[in-house]
Design an enzyme around this catalytic site. Structure first.
Site, PDB file in Angstrom:
ATOM      1  N   CYS A  37     -33.701  92.475  25.001  1.00  0.00           N
ATOM      2  CA  CYS A  37     -34.531  92.007  23.887  1.00  0.00           C
ATOM      3  C   CYS A  37     -35.830  91.360  24.341  1.00  0.00           C
ATOM      4  CB  CYS A  37     -33.749  91.026  23.012  1.00  0.00           C
ATOM      5  SG  CYS A  37     -33.413  89.433  23.788  1.00  0.00           S
ATOM      6  N   HIS A  42     -35.929  72.947  19.121  1.00  0.00           N
ATOM      7  CA  HIS A  42     -35.663  74.328  18.724  1.00  0.00           C
ATOM      8  C   HIS A  42     -35.504  75.160  19.986  1.00  0.00           C
ATOM      9  CE1 HIS A  42     -35.994  78.217  16.734  1.00  0.00           C
ATOM     10  NE2 HIS A  42     -36.928  78.544  17.617  1.00  0.00           N
ATOM     11  N   HIS A  77     -32.217  81.508  18.385  1.00  0.00           N
ATOM     12  CA  HIS A  77     -31.263  81.901  17.348  1.00  0.00           C
ATOM     13  C   HIS A  77     -30.031  82.515  18.002  1.00  0.00           C
ATOM     14  CE1 HIS A  77     -35.061  81.688  15.098  1.00  0.00           C
ATOM     15  NE2 HIS A  77     -34.309  81.396  14.053  1.00  0.00           N
ATOM     16  N   ASP A  80     -24.449  90.259  17.831  1.00  0.00           N
ATOM     17  CA  ASP A  80     -24.554  91.600  18.413  1.00  0.00           C
ATOM     18  C   ASP A  80     -24.428  91.583  19.933  1.00  0.00           C
ATOM     19  OD1 ASP A  80     -26.930  90.391  19.100  1.00  0.00           O
ATOM     20  OD2 ASP A  80     -28.230  91.841  18.107  1.00  0.00           O
ATOM     21  N   ARG A  89     -24.755  86.576  20.954  1.00  0.00           N
ATOM     22  CA  ARG A  89     -25.967  86.606  21.784  1.00  0.00           C
ATOM     23  C   ARG A  89     -26.836  85.416  21.403  1.00  0.00           C
ATOM     24  NH1 ARG A  89     -31.171  88.901  20.833  1.00  0.00           N
ATOM     25  NH2 ARG A  89     -30.342  90.002  19.010  1.00  0.00           N
ATOM     26  N   CYS A 123     -30.058  83.997  21.752  1.00  0.00           N
ATOM     27  CA  CYS A 123     -31.397  84.466  22.125  1.00  0.00           C
ATOM     28  C   CYS A 123     -32.315  83.243  22.198  1.00  0.00           C
ATOM     29  CB  CYS A 123     -31.883  85.464  21.084  1.00  0.00           C
ATOM     30  SG  CYS A 123     -33.474  86.203  21.472  1.00  0.00           S
TER      31      CYS A 123
END
Length: 475
Positions: A390, A426, A429, A433, A442, A444
């Site tokens: 990704c 932060h 997310h 998947d 996952r 990310c």
């Protein structure tokens, strides 16, 4: 041929492009020791996608000689040619291309996609690369760094605003006190929302036939506290499944509700309520409506529990303490601001996302621990990192779920789950998947939210207790 001399001439063309606020690429074409064509990027100025430096120089040289063949030409360009320009160079039968810096995103000479020397064509171009490489690369890097800086500054300026939302959650004395304690909330005011019977008073509303709800107007600093966070904290102190009742208070005026003014908030609110319902597996009774009207309550109701510390409240003291100590938002921003870069601040404090495939750890797989860039809390082990394709660091799980928290995120028209550190940064997310063999998740995560501590320094930096989590094949 003096390649550096002619590359200097190409750099002069690039400087012209830079002065015009164009991508700084310059080109010259040399035949017989003479410059017969020159060009610089000017797509924006001419509003023409074909106005690349090489295309302009080729056109000038062809016009000068009255022929499309430039078989004895040497083309000097500051950056590796793109596919369009490489095709034109090939068609013009240019003998040699000399370029300064590589273009990893769109280059077609020194990179794997080498159109200039592809075996399918009946002409091959000699390639010489790396002439004045550092200067050519620095020109491009400085230009795009400036572009990114302007974009970030614009986004940060847009995001640093005071917003407001109206929340109803039973008796407004307690809910106002609770919300006022949350870091990032700048102002609260109690009043009556979305009624139908003219100007209300406390006595009229208490009769239960005015349609008004006791509510709190909440102003919050969107750069410190997101609407998703604020709603999640609000859900903690209301019974979201109860209709017209909170605590001991019954009646239509004690209903729960989220009332908005900005239509841009609707996706966040509706997504948040949907995720809340899914987590409860019960219908949610919190109504979501656009604000129709709001009337401030009488002065003696404003900051009631500050004026009357022993007054009635359906919210427990522990909830007030939790609000006061909420570690999200911008609580540690003053400490962090001094040590974090603009990008790190934008990601961790304002929820920005860094570019994929252009960040520090996306393809980094050394053994060690990834910690919160702001406060050093351990978050993820290298043994749980995998290549998801990704373009961002991906992990199958955190070291311990107590080090992170998740929040519903309905921004950008999507339903996602935001991941924050325990300190409120932060991170990114989490998606479902991931590889089934690793648990199916996952995480990310933005590289800018992390600092990597290599295995060799974990003991020295106080993370020695996590060394057993490094798997055998990493050692």
């Amino acid at each position: 041929m003096d390649c550096e001399f002619y590359m200097e001439k190409a750099l002069e063309q690039a400087d012209i492009a830079l002065a015009l606020d164009e991508v700084p690429i310059g080109c010259v074409i040399v035949m017989g020791g003479e410059i017969v064509g020159a060009g610089y990027n000017c797509r924006n100025m001419r509003k023409n996608a074909l106005c690349h430096a090489e295309m302009i120089a080729l056109n000038e040289a062809c016009e000068r000689f009255g022929d499309w063949r430039l078989e004895d030409a040497v083309l000097f360009v500051t950056v590796e040619p793109c596919p369009m320009c490489a095709g034109a160079i090939l068609q013009a039968r240019v003998k040699t291309v000399v370029f300064g810096a590589r273009n990893p995103k769109a280059g077609c000479a020194g990179s794997a996609l080498n159109i200039l020397q592809a075996p399918g064509f009946n002409h091959r171009v000699e390639i010489i690369e790396g002439v004045l490489k550092d200067r050519c690369a620095a020109l491009m890097k400085d230009y795009f760094s400036g572009i990114r800086r302007k974009i970030k500054e614009k986004k940060l300026g847009e995001m640093n605003v005071i917003k407001q939302i109206y929340l109803a959650g039973g008796c407004f004395w307690g809910i106002e006190k609770y919300l006022s304690l949350i870091p990032g909330v700048t102002k609260t005011e109690v009043g009556y929302a979305n009624g139908k019977s003219g100007i209300p008073s406390y006595e009229k509303v208490c009769r239960g036939d005015t349609g008004f709800a006791e509510a709190v107007r909440v102003e919050y600093d969107d750069s410190r506290l997101s609407l998703s966070e604020l709603l999640a904290l609000y859900y903690d102190v209301v019974d979201p499944t109860s209709i017209n009742r909170q605590g001991n208070d019954k009646g239509e005026q004690y209903r729960t509700g989220v009332y908005y003014e900005d239509d841009a908030d609707t996706d966040i609110i509706s997504g948040s309520l949907t995720l809340l319902g899914e987590s409860l597996r019960k219908p949610v009774a919190i109504e979501m409506k656009k604000l129709e009207n709001f009337y401030p309550a009488e002065e003696y109701h404003q900051k009631y529990l500050d004026k009357n510390p022993g007054g009635y409240c359906h919210i427990g003291a522990s909830s007030f303490e939790a609000a006061r100590n909420y570690a999200g938002g911008y609580k540690s921003s003053q400490e962090a601001r001094g040590k974090l870069t603009d990008l790190q601040l934008a990601v961790t404090r304002r929820g920005a996302t860094e570019p994929p495939f252009d960040n520090e750890y996306w393809n980094f797989f050394e053994p060690g621990v990834y910690v919160d860039i702001a406060d050093g809390a351990p978050l993820f082990m290298s043994s749980n990192k995998f290549d998801s394709g990704c373009g961002w660091p991906s992990f199958s799980k955190p070291i311990d779920k107590k080090f992170i928290k998740t929040l519903p995120d309905a921004s950008l028209g999507m339903r996602r789950t935001e991941v924050k550190s325990g300190g409120g940064s932060h991170l990114g997310h989490v998606f479902d998947d991931g590889p089934e063999s690793l648990g199916g998740l996952r995480y990310c995560i933005n590289s800018a939210a992390l600092r990597f501590v290599p295995k060799s320094k974990m003991e020295e930096e106080g993370y020695g207790g996590l060394l057993p989590l490094i798997t055998e094949n990493e050692k």
